[in-house]
Design an enzyme around this catalytic site. Structure first.
Site, PDB file in Angstrom:
ATOM      1  N   SER A  45       0.828  -1.210   0.000  1.00 32.64           N
ATOM      2  CA  SER A  45       0.000   0.000   0.000  1.00 32.64           C
ATOM      3  C   SER A  45       0.858   1.253   0.000  1.00 32.64           C
ATOM      4  CB  SER A  45      -0.927  -0.013   1.221  1.00 32.64           C
ATOM      5  OG  SER A  45      -1.689   1.176   1.286  1.00 32.64           O
ATOM      6  N   GLN A  64       1.867  12.007   1.830  1.00 28.72           N
ATOM      7  CA  GLN A  64       1.691  10.573   1.619  1.00 28.72           C
ATOM      8  C   GLN A  64       0.697   9.995   2.616  1.00 28.72           C
ATOM      9  OE1 GLN A  64       5.623   8.954   1.998  1.00 28.72           O
ATOM     10  NE2 GLN A  64       6.321   9.709   0.003  1.00 28.72           N
ATOM     11  N   VAL A  67      -2.855  10.855   1.737  1.00 27.83           N
ATOM     12  CA  VAL A  67      -3.344  10.001   0.646  1.00 27.83           C
ATOM     13  C   VAL A  67      -3.632   8.602   1.161  1.00 27.83           C
ATOM     14  CG1 VAL A  67      -2.678   8.901  -1.537  1.00 27.83           C
ATOM     15  CG2 VAL A  67      -2.211  11.338  -1.161  1.00 27.83           C
ATOM     16  N   HIS A  68      -2.736   8.088   1.978  1.00 29.84           N
ATOM     17  CA  HIS A  68      -2.906   6.746   2.541  1.00 29.84           C
ATOM     18  C   HIS A  68      -4.155   6.666   3.408  1.00 29.84           C
ATOM     19  CE1 HIS A  68      -1.432   3.262   5.150  1.00 29.84           C
ATOM     20  NE2 HIS A  68      -1.484   2.784   3.930  1.00 29.84           N
ATOM     21  N   ALA A  69      -4.398   7.683   4.214  1.00 28.15           N
ATOM     22  CA  ALA A  69      -5.535   7.670   5.143  1.00 28.15           C
ATOM     23  C   ALA A  69      -6.866   7.835   4.429  1.00 28.15           C
ATOM     24  CB  ALA A  69      -5.369   8.768   6.186  1.00 28.15           C
TER      25      ALA A  69
END
Length: 249
Positions: A45, A64, A67-69
């Site tokens: 991921s 980052q 975006v990940h969350a």
């Protein structure tokens, strides 16, 4: 439904511990990867996120994480940093973690998302305080709770996190305007009523008074995003301890 895809940033760590208030932090089964398969998912991921977001600066790490969350590559363009440069709030937050400063959230959901590893910061929530003030004034419970614990000096030198309530962000802005000085602010309240406006006011006040802050623009945000950004400050601090990051470099 599995939990392996939720906040897998915590896969970097192992073992559980307890916060100073006695809250038990388990091995992150509810926050992310704890098995070999889950670790592979987490790493994949983040590798995909790094293909979409620059990986050059401390500020990039927060983009980052946003975006990940959120699962939205466009969210990297919505993050805002208040300070002398984009990295200043990240440096300030990491230093606060290393100094074991309190992490103070607006509501329980944000507090539950804060990692229990990689730091010895006491973690507490504002909500649950200020009931009498809310009843007397008619303000929201979250706003009253922020004002009430600010009277105790809780926010000074803290990592102040607002993930849900725009009125909490507005109250925190008032506190800063009146002299309170958090080490750093992370504010991503969500919604259609006052959310964007509350974050703008907080950015403006933070800039005027030299308080580093990480916020976002638009209607989106929320508790998961605020917790994820705060956890990334913890991970930066861990990298500092390991010599992988130099905050003075």
């Amino acid at each position: 439904m599995t939990t392996e895809s939720a906040n897998p940033e915590d896969s970097r760590d192992g073992g559980g511990e307890a916060a100073e208030d006695g809250t038990e932090f388990e091995d992150y089964a509810d926050l992310g990867a704890t098995t070999e398969n889950a670790m592979d998912i987490a790493e994949t991921s983040m590798d995909r996120v790094r293909e979409l977001v620059l990986d050059e600066t401390l500020a990039d790490r927060m983009r980052q994480k946003a975006v990940h969350a959120t699962g939205d590559p466009e969210f990297q363009h919505l993050v805002r940093f208040t300070g002398t440069d984009d990295a200043e709030p990240v440096r300030a937050g990491a230093r606060a973690v290393l100094d074991e400063a309190p992490i103070v959230t607006d509501i329980t959901m944000v507090k539950a998302g804060i990692t229990g590893r990689g730091h010895d910061c006491p973690v507490r929530k504002a909500i649950g305080n200020g009931a009498d003030l809310a009843a007397e004034t008619g303000m929201t419970r979250t706003a009253a709770s922020v004002l009430e614990i600010d009277r105790e000096g809780v926010y000074d030198d803290s990592i102040a996190v607002v993930g849900n309530a725009p009125t909490a962000a507005l109250a925190l802005a008032d506190c800063i305007e009146d002299g309170t000085r958090p080490a750093v602010v992370v504010a991503t309240p969500v919604g259609f009523v006052k959310a964007a406006e509350s974050r703008k006011r907080l950015r403006d006040v933070a800039a005027d008074h030299g308080v580093p802050a990480i916020t976002n623009v638009g209607r989106r945000g929320g508790s998961g995003l605020a917790a994820g950004l705060t956890n990334e400050l913890v991970h930066v601090a861990s990298d500092v301890r390991e010599g992988a990051v130099d905050l003075d470099g």
